[in-house]
Enzyme design. Structure first.
Site, PDB file in Angstrom:
ATOM      1  N   SER A 129       0.821  -1.197   0.000  1.00  0.00           N
ATOM      2  CA  SER A 129       0.000   0.000   0.000  1.00  0.00           C
ATOM      3  C   SER A 129       0.859   1.253   0.000  1.00  0.00           C
ATOM      4  O   SER A 129       1.979   1.261   0.539  1.00  0.00           O
ATOM      5  CB  SER A 129      -0.899   0.004   1.246  1.00  0.00           C
ATOM      6  OG  SER A 129      -1.516   1.251   1.446  1.00  0.00           O
ATOM      7  N   TYR A 154      -2.322  -0.231  10.056  1.00  0.00           N
ATOM      8  CA  TYR A 154      -2.502  -0.788   8.715  1.00  0.00           C
ATOM      9  C   TYR A 154      -1.225  -0.650   7.903  1.00  0.00           C
ATOM     10  O   TYR A 154      -0.746  -1.607   7.295  1.00  0.00           O
ATOM     11  CB  TYR A 154      -3.656  -0.075   8.005  1.00  0.00           C
ATOM     12  CG  TYR A 154      -3.768  -0.423   6.538  1.00  0.00           C
ATOM     13  CD1 TYR A 154      -4.170  -1.695   6.134  1.00  0.00           C
ATOM     14  CD2 TYR A 154      -3.458   0.516   5.559  1.00  0.00           C
ATOM     15  CE1 TYR A 154      -4.260  -2.020   4.790  1.00  0.00           C
ATOM     16  CE2 TYR A 154      -3.544   0.200   4.213  1.00  0.00           C
ATOM     17  CZ  TYR A 154      -3.945  -1.068   3.838  1.00  0.00           C
ATOM     18  OH  TYR A 154      -4.020  -1.397   2.494  1.00  0.00           O
TER      19      TYR A 154
END
Length: 349
Positions: A129, A154
């Site tokens: 990501s 995350y």
């Protein structure tokens, strides 16, 4: 060729499977736990769409954190390529429910790596990501930048995936490629993403919150461009080589996939409202200003994302090119059809 796609009922996973079903002599196994992080009926719809297409596709409901299931599946199927897109997504939700991120993004990914280690997998491609860049000030973000300062759990789990993959590539000669996705959007996307959530609120007459008082930029990347990037990468694994010291170099790569064209958040909202009006989802006289609220930055967010995609262009001759307006127009059309939402139609632009 036999391919495993985890997260196959998810936004990116389902679009990837749809494209792979168009390839010749490909068997696809899709795995997804169908959790209720967002509306499960949307995941079911994506699966129904896949089952309508011609091709060799088998779906299994299961979780990558279930080691026994993963081990048995890999031993039985003997996959050539694995594309791991299963993960607990969302920056803000990682603050509320960290356990889900450790279970899926850390333990689950470890299970995938171990299964690749003990079976003849030719290439593991996995979702990373843009969040790994954290609060980096240098833009655009390049794969050679330091990413040691995540601002959310995350992001930390995604960086851990890259570290785990590098270790397994080094120790066990497993070709791995991590893909750092930048703000993926499009039809049938995730309802927790801004463009989808804003639309849901606006049609209900609710107020949308625009964080950091609108002083944010995001490198929005259309899902079809993401899928094309994955397809190009998955069929060309990192080459196994020997370094100058005579020791093997890990067959390991990481690439950004982004549009390399950051959009100001206020401009993004303006384009979204124009396309929702164009599609007839909202009336032409809708008072958008009355439904906007500028608020401070949320914990875990960053002000700018901006992908340097020169490595992707160099190695795969590919650069995402779908404009934000094209992508939001496709989303608005899908949203109108899927939810049967319609106001008085407006004239075409």
């Amino acid at each position: 060729m036999k391919i495993l796609v985890t997260g196959a009922a998810g936004f990116i996973g389902s679009n990837l499977v749809k494209q792979l079903l168009g390839e010749k002599e490909v068997q696809i196994v899709g795995l997804d736990n169908m959790n209720d992080y967002y509306d499960v009926s949307l995941k079911m719809w994506r699966l129904d769409e896949l089952h309508k297409k011609a091709g060799d596709f088998t779906f299994i409901k299961g979780d990558i954190s279930d080691k026994e299931l993963i081990d048995d599946l890999f031993e039985k199927e003997q996959f050539d390529i694995v594309v791991n897109l299963a993960a607990q997504a969302g920056v803000r939700y990682s603050i509320e429910n960290p356990d889900a991120y450790i279970q899926s993004n850390v333990i689950g990914f470890y299970n995938i790596l171990e299964a690749c280690r003990h079976n003849p997998v030719q290439h593991l491609v996995y979702a990373s990501s843009s969040s790994v860049y954290g609060g980096n000030k240098k833009i655009p973000f390049a794969e050679t930048d330091m990413v040691d300062n995540p601002v959310s759990l995350y992001a930390a789990t995604k960086k851990s995936n890259e570290l785990f993959a590098h270790t397994y590539s080094k120790l066990y000669d497993i070709p791995t490629t991590g893909l750092r996705f930048f703000t993926v959007y499009g039809p049938a996307g995730r309802p927790d993403m801004a463009y989808f959530g804003f639309t849901n609120k606006l049609i209900k007459g609710e107020t949308i919150k625009i964080f950091n008082y609108g002083n944010c930029q995001r490198d929005f990347t259309y899902v079809d461009d993401i899928v094309e990037g994955i397809q190009r990468v998955m069929h060309r694994a990192p080459v196994k080589a020997v370094g100058e010291d005579g020791l093997p170099l890990p067959p390991y790569k990481v690439y950004n996939i982004g549009n390399s064209s950051p959009e100001n958040l206020l401009d993004f909202v303006q384009t979204l409202q124009e396309e929702l009006t164009h599609a007839g989802i909202l009336p032409a006289d809708y008072d958008f200003e009355a439904h906007k609220e500028l608020v401070p930055m949320q914990p875990g967010d960053v002000p700018v994302t901006f992908a340097d995609t020169s490595a992707l262009e160099r190695d795969f001759d590919f650069h995402p090119s779908t404009t934000l307006r094209q992508g939001l127009r496709a989303f608005a059309k899908w949203y109108k059809d899927f939810y049967c939402v319609c106001t008085t139609p407006t004239k075409n632009n």
